[in-house]
Design an enzyme around this catalytic site. Structure first.
Site, PDB file in Angstrom:
ATOM      1  N   THR A 105       0.870  -1.177   0.000  1.00 43.56           N
ATOM      2  CA  THR A 105       0.000   0.000   0.000  1.00 43.56           C
ATOM      3  C   THR A 105       0.901   1.220   0.000  1.00 43.56           C
ATOM      4  O   THR A 105       1.710   1.398   0.908  1.00 43.56           O
ATOM      5  CB  THR A 105      -0.906   0.016   1.244  1.00 43.56           C
ATOM      6  N   LYS A 180      -7.354   1.397  -2.860  1.00 42.00           N
ATOM      7  CA  LYS A 180      -6.944   0.871  -1.550  1.00 42.00           C
ATOM      8  C   LYS A 180      -7.115   1.941  -0.459  1.00 42.00           C
ATOM      9  O   LYS A 180      -7.480   1.634   0.677  1.00 42.00           O
ATOM     10  CB  LYS A 180      -5.487   0.394  -1.627  1.00 42.00           C
ATOM     11  N   LYS A 248       0.511   4.742   8.462  1.00 45.82           N
ATOM     12  CA  LYS A 248       1.060   5.147   7.156  1.00 45.82           C
ATOM     13  C   LYS A 248      -0.069   5.323   6.133  1.00 45.82           C
ATOM     14  O   LYS A 248      -0.163   6.348   5.457  1.00 45.82           O
ATOM     15  CB  LYS A 248       2.046   4.071   6.705  1.00 45.82           C
TER      16      LYS A 248
END
Ligand code: NAP
Length: 308
Positions: A105, A180, A248
């Site tokens: 990701t 995502k 993150k």
């Protein structure tokens, strides 16, 4: 590479990043009979795959020099940048026509940059992040969201099919990563709901596993309550999906939202709770450890059985 070229006889697969997700995903490709060249920052985490027949390479560049299709499943955007664009990175070794696929990701803008740089050397890049967690990786039931050229995504579909059950082309380079981020925005507020539900159930004296079974099969049912709820009840805070990685992901989503002039208060609140968890030194626990923050706020402890 021609479309029919993807097969265990003809295609050499490279794999970089053999952590929680990468190891089982790469394992499925090995099991299907492909020749695999593997690299990870810490070699010990690749030993199991090497013992099963994967060939070790000392750098991403060496992987790219040999492989036709190269997968990456590393941690942070900085890792993705180093693995692709660093002096010993994939682009320094990639052959013309090779296909590189980042399943970490990461940032949509970085995916677009890698796509352009790959095109410049006659190679192809896809961004293909996943959802489904460690369980999805082990059971090959991941949802895979793909950005890049549609024909390239079609070409490597036989490999995606070894890892996932939903394989969806989303649009040009970066679209997989953007999808995502939608997933992470959805999960962020959901996780607060999961923990608040269990705290309330505990205070009400209900049996927590019964509550999960009841609500998990109704309209409020979701992956998080069904898979992470029981882990919270068992006080199992191992990752799974690490707090650090979620911080993150939410950081990337907030940055993108700021650029779009978009207020996402649910995401911002969840981000703050997870930053607090990380500040307490719990960044390497699984995301279900959010329970620890909300327990502290309430001076409560989510326990398994009836308490009244
Ligand atoms: P992880 O266990 O930390 O695995 C990442 C692996 O990449 C580690 O083994 C790491 O090496 C390796 N790596 C990092 N930088 C590298 C570099 N420069 N060169 C070579 N290897 C490098 O993380 P994970 O849970 O598998 O997650 C991987 C990615 O998938 C992340 O982007 C995460 O956000 C995403 N993701 C995770 C989940 C989940 O449930 N876990 C679900 C969906 C998506 P070391 O062994 O040296 O640390």
């Amino acid at each position: 590479m021609s479309p029919e070229a993807i097969s265990p006889d003809r295609t050499k697969v490279g794999w970089i990043g053999t952590g929680v997700m990468g190891k089982p995903m790469c394992g499925h490709i090995l099991r299907a009979g492909y020749r695999v060249i593997v690299h990870n920052r810490t070699k010990a985490k690749a030993e199991e795959l090497i013992a099963r027949g994967a060939k070790w390479a000392g750098s991403p560049r060496e992987v790219a020099e040999e492989a036709d299709v190269i997968f990456t499943m590393v941690g942070y955007p900085e890792d993705v940048r180093e693995v692709y664009l660093g002096p010993n990175g994939i682009l320094a070794g990639a052959k013309e026509g090779s296909i590189m696929i980042d399943m970490s990701t990461s940032q949509p803008s970085l995916a677009a940059e890698i796509y352009s740089k790959a095109r410049a050397i006659g190679a192809h890049a896809l961004d293909a992040p996943v959802s489904g967690g460690d369980i999805g990786a082990k059971e090959a039931t991941l949802s895979i969201m793909i950005g890049g050229d549609r024909d390239i995504a079609e070409r490597v579909k036989p490999l995606f099919q070894l890892m996932g059950k939903s394989i969806r082309y989303m649009g040009p380079a970066g679209s997989g990563q953007s999808t995502k981020l939608c997933n992470q925005i959805l999960i962020a507020s959901t996780m607060i709901g999961v923990v608040e539900c269990l705290l309330y159930a505990h205070k009400s004296g209900l049996d927590l596993m019964d509550v999960i079974a009841a609500v998990g099969s109704g309209a409020a049912g979701c992956w998080s309550i069904n898979n992470l709820g029981p882990r919270i009840v068992r006080r199992d805070f191992d990752p799974g999906f690490m707090v650090e990685h979620f911080v993150k992901d939410m950081g990337i989503a907030l940055e993108e939202a700021r650029r779009m002039n978009l207020a996402l208060p649910g995401l911002a609140m969840a981000h703050q709770f997870y930053v607090a968890l990380k500040a307490k030194g719990k960044g390497r626990l699984g995301t279900q450890a959010l329970a620890l923050v909300l327990e502290e706020l309430n001076n409560a402890r989510i326990e398994g059985g009836p308490n009244r």
